[in-house]
Design an enzyme around this catalytic site. Sequence first.
Site, PDB file in Angstrom:
ATOM      1  N   ASN A 106     -32.549  98.605  61.853  1.00 47.56           N
ATOM      2  CA  ASN A 106     -31.310  97.790  62.170  1.00 47.56           C
ATOM      3  C   ASN A 106     -31.428  96.222  61.454  1.00 47.56           C
ATOM      4  O   ASN A 106     -30.457  95.232  61.750  1.00 47.56           O
ATOM      5  CB  ASN A 106     -30.934  97.369  63.554  1.00 47.56           C
ATOM      6  CG  ASN A 106     -30.792  98.852  64.459  1.00 47.56           C
ATOM      7  OD1 ASN A 106     -30.372  99.850  63.667  1.00 47.56           O
ATOM      8  ND2 ASN A 106     -31.543  99.102  65.679  1.00 47.56           N
ATOM      9  N   TYR A 131     -41.052  88.776  61.449  1.00 48.66           N
ATOM     10  CA  TYR A 131     -41.786  87.716  61.960  1.00 48.66           C
ATOM     11  C   TYR A 131     -43.269  88.371  61.763  1.00 48.66           C
ATOM     12  O   TYR A 131     -44.203  87.415  61.208  1.00 48.66           O
ATOM     13  CB  TYR A 131     -41.453  87.798  63.731  1.00 48.66           C
ATOM     14  CG  TYR A 131     -42.115  86.785  64.264  1.00 48.66           C
ATOM     15  CD1 TYR A 131     -41.697  85.401  64.326  1.00 48.66           C
ATOM     16  CD2 TYR A 131     -43.222  87.097  64.944  1.00 48.66           C
ATOM     17  CE1 TYR A 131     -42.329  84.348  65.094  1.00 48.66           C
ATOM     18  CE2 TYR A 131     -43.966  86.205  65.878  1.00 48.66           C
ATOM     19  CZ  TYR A 131     -43.649  84.736  65.941  1.00 48.66           C
ATOM     20  OH  TYR A 131     -44.201  83.880  66.591  1.00 48.66           O
ATOM     21  N   ALA A 177     -43.108  74.630  63.165  1.00 44.89           N
ATOM     22  CA  ALA A 177     -41.612  75.043  63.361  1.00 44.89           C
ATOM     23  C   ALA A 177     -41.799  76.596  63.049  1.00 44.89           C
ATOM     24  O   ALA A 177     -42.303  76.971  62.074  1.00 44.89           O
ATOM     25  CB  ALA A 177     -40.865  74.444  62.543  1.00 44.89           C
ATOM     26  N   GLY A 178     -40.766  77.449  63.625  1.00 46.83           N
ATOM     27  CA  GLY A 178     -40.924  78.763  63.446  1.00 46.83           C
ATOM     28  C   GLY A 178     -39.716  79.531  64.440  1.00 46.83           C
ATOM     29  O   GLY A 178     -39.215  78.911  65.314  1.00 46.83           O
TER      30      GLY A 178
HETATM   31  P1  NAD Z   1     -39.397  77.219  70.003  1.00 48.52           P
HETATM   32  O1  NAD Z   1     -38.383  77.944  69.372  1.00 48.52           O
HETATM   33  O2  NAD Z   1     -39.532  76.706  71.451  1.00 48.52           O
HETATM   34  O3  NAD Z   1     -39.649  75.922  69.032  1.00 48.52           O
HETATM   35  C1  NAD Z   1     -39.572  75.655  67.798  1.00 48.52           C
HETATM   36  C2  NAD Z   1     -39.319  74.418  67.164  1.00 48.52           C
HETATM   37  O4  NAD Z   1     -39.087  74.739  65.724  1.00 48.52           O
HETATM   38  C3  NAD Z   1     -37.668  74.167  67.825  1.00 48.52           C
HETATM   39  O5  NAD Z   1     -37.711  72.908  68.142  1.00 48.52           O
HETATM   40  C4  NAD Z   1     -36.857  74.379  66.566  1.00 48.52           C
HETATM   41  O6  NAD Z   1     -35.652  73.536  66.458  1.00 48.52           O
HETATM   42  C5  NAD Z   1     -37.756  73.979  65.354  1.00 48.52           C
HETATM   43  N1  NAD Z   1     -37.486  74.500  63.950  1.00 48.52           N
HETATM   44  C6  NAD Z   1     -36.877  75.946  63.703  1.00 48.52           C
HETATM   45  N2  NAD Z   1     -36.484  76.038  62.627  1.00 48.52           N
HETATM   46  C7  NAD Z   1     -36.569  74.707  61.923  1.00 48.52           C
HETATM   47  C8  NAD Z   1     -36.328  74.392  60.668  1.00 48.52           C
HETATM   48  N3  NAD Z   1     -35.939  74.950  59.604  1.00 48.52           N
HETATM   49  N4  NAD Z   1     -36.727  73.010  60.504  1.00 48.52           N
HETATM   50  C9  NAD Z   1     -37.438  72.092  61.248  1.00 48.52           C
HETATM   51  N5  NAD Z   1     -37.638  72.619  62.659  1.00 48.52           N
HETATM   52  C10 NAD Z   1     -37.257  73.987  62.962  1.00 48.52           C
HETATM   53  O7  NAD Z   1     -40.884  77.883  69.533  1.00 48.52           O
HETATM   54  P2  NAD Z   1     -42.260  77.900  70.217  1.00 48.52           P
HETATM   55  O8  NAD Z   1     -42.508  78.912  71.172  1.00 48.52           O
HETATM   56  O9  NAD Z   1     -42.597  76.551  70.654  1.00 48.52           O
HETATM   57  O10 NAD Z   1     -43.073  78.268  69.147  1.00 48.52           O
HETATM   58  C11 NAD Z   1     -43.861  77.365  68.355  1.00 48.52           C
HETATM   59  C12 NAD Z   1     -44.475  77.958  67.110  1.00 48.52           C
HETATM   60  O11 NAD Z   1     -45.429  78.846  67.692  1.00 48.52           O
HETATM   61  C13 NAD Z   1     -43.809  79.200  66.282  1.00 48.52           C
HETATM   62  O12 NAD Z   1     -44.311  78.969  64.801  1.00 48.52           O
HETATM   63  C14 NAD Z   1     -43.948  80.517  67.012  1.00 48.52           C
HETATM   64  O13 NAD Z   1     -43.537  81.319  65.960  1.00 48.52           O
HETATM   65  C15 NAD Z   1     -45.317  80.054  67.201  1.00 48.52           C
HETATM   66  N6  NAD Z   1     -45.774  80.985  68.340  1.00 48.52           N
HETATM   67  C16 NAD Z   1     -45.033  81.153  69.581  1.00 48.52           C
HETATM   68  C17 NAD Z   1     -45.580  82.028  70.475  1.00 48.52           C
HETATM   69  C18 NAD Z   1     -45.080  81.988  72.102  1.00 48.52           C
HETATM   70  O14 NAD Z   1     -45.540  82.641  73.007  1.00 48.52           O
HETATM   71  N7  NAD Z   1     -44.353  81.076  72.254  1.00 48.52           N
HETATM   72  C19 NAD Z   1     -46.461  82.954  70.414  1.00 48.52           C
HETATM   73  C20 NAD Z   1     -47.150  82.953  69.009  1.00 48.52           C
HETATM   74  C21 NAD Z   1     -46.780  82.044  67.909  1.00 48.52           C
END
Ligand code: NAD
Length: 446
Positions: A298, A352, A288-289
């Site tokens: 800002n 972030y 989760a993130g």
């Molecule tokens: P996303 O936003 O699609 O999904 C994140 C999920 O985490 C969501 O379902 C959200 O409801 C859940 N979440 C958020 N806050 C929460 C909380 N307080 N408690 C429980 N659940 C919570 O994100 P994603 O793109 O699937 O990314 C997943 C992970 O991978 C994250 O940690 C993100 O930082 C990391 N990441 C993603 C990318 C990318 O290109 N998408 C790149 C690098 C890192």
Amino acid sequence: MADRYLDLVNAGPAKILAKKLGLPQPAVLRRYRPGAPLLPGPVLVLGSGSGADVLAKELLGWDLDVRRHVAPKERLGGIVLVLDELAAPEELADPMLTAGSSLRDLAPGGRIVTISRPATGTGQPAQAAARQAVDGALRSLAHELRGGATGNGIVLGEGVDAGAPAVLGALRFLLSGRSAYVNGQFLLVGSGVASLPADPDRPLAGKVAVVTGAARGIGAAIAETLHRDGARIIAVDVPAAGEQLAQVANRIGATALQLDITAADAGAKIAAHAAERNHGLDIVVHNAGITRDKLLANMDQAKWDSVIAVNLASQLRMNEQLLASGVLREAPRVVSLASTSGIAGNRGQTNYAASKAGIIGMVRASAAAFADAGGSINAVAPGFIETDMTARMPFVTREVARRLSSLQQGGRPLDVAEAVSFLASDAAGGINGQTLRVCGQSMVGA
Ligand code: NAD
């Protein structure tokens, strides 16, 4: 989000045109399919020491055709360069140039893996130079590969032999389609206990895994991949995502736990759920993130605090509570999601990137505690991944981000999930406290 350019340049006249014009030619990557051969052809094992002999024998046991010498014009599935006995830089020329002479014969989706030792500050300068030289050579070679082939390295920690189970576990991952979007990276394999699975297609059989943020995106892919690999899943997400969470859970026979991971007792709640439903927990994936992007000039306190709270502070607290709860079974494995932003930095992402760099520090410093518990903790740092988040980027920024990697394309959530599943398996038991980039050798912070 579909990468239409990738589809276009892999068919008909557009393929020829792209080549003529010198445009990027992203290949369709060789991804893992259960039951498919480990490599798309024979493997050439280069190196004259005992480590090369041992590895060649092990690879034969994996039903691979193993070659110890170059056979002219033979299509190769992979090349393993065993360089663990290098004592001086001059010794690198022969194996590198021999590998080079075979590169034109490497099949699409082929694999190059180096096996070397770390250049520590205490050894002979010539030896350290030779060992560090492997780093530069491999990373450069990975940039040169085409057709979806990749090049990665395994670095043997203190007292670890080339044939150790932990090395074989890492080697199998890097040769397989599971590592399709991992390129130009090194895995340090230490002396932690590792074991290879009885069934390579079900490495997590019998394990119970919790995945946070499992309702969508990368988290949903992780839950599905760990389930495919044999684990029972506890899927966690915020109550507001309850419906999507239930859909993911239903698809894979998981239990759904609606929980905000920033709650002070989130770790205890997960422990109680796992104890009640599954009698224990083996794997924790902190996925989760959130992002709350703003230039620092800002940035307000709420944006800064919420990102640190969700992405970092919650994980520190949950790890403490889970370790103290007694719910973790033998060899517990934690995998956290970092990001290449936490390595290279990214404009508009001070909060972030701080949280994701914090993850890298957290896993490094938590390694000893998890080793004491017989387990491990590592991070995966994705680069550009095709998700809803990246689909919202402006067209030009998205195209540039996609093509600015050796593989000239974004990764899929599945590619991140494969790396998480590997680090969550006992085959990765020798890897602890590390961060593995899954970024197609992105030029960002490379
Ligand atoms: P996303 O936003 O699609 O999904 C994140 C999920 O985490 C969501 O379902 C959200 O409801 C859940 N979440 C958020 N806050 C929460 C909380 N307080 N408690 C429980 N659940 C919570 O994100 P994603 O793109 O699937 O990314 C997943 C992970 O991978 C994250 O940690 C993100 O930082 C990391 N990441 C993603 C990318 C990318 O290109 N998408 C790149 C690098 C890192």
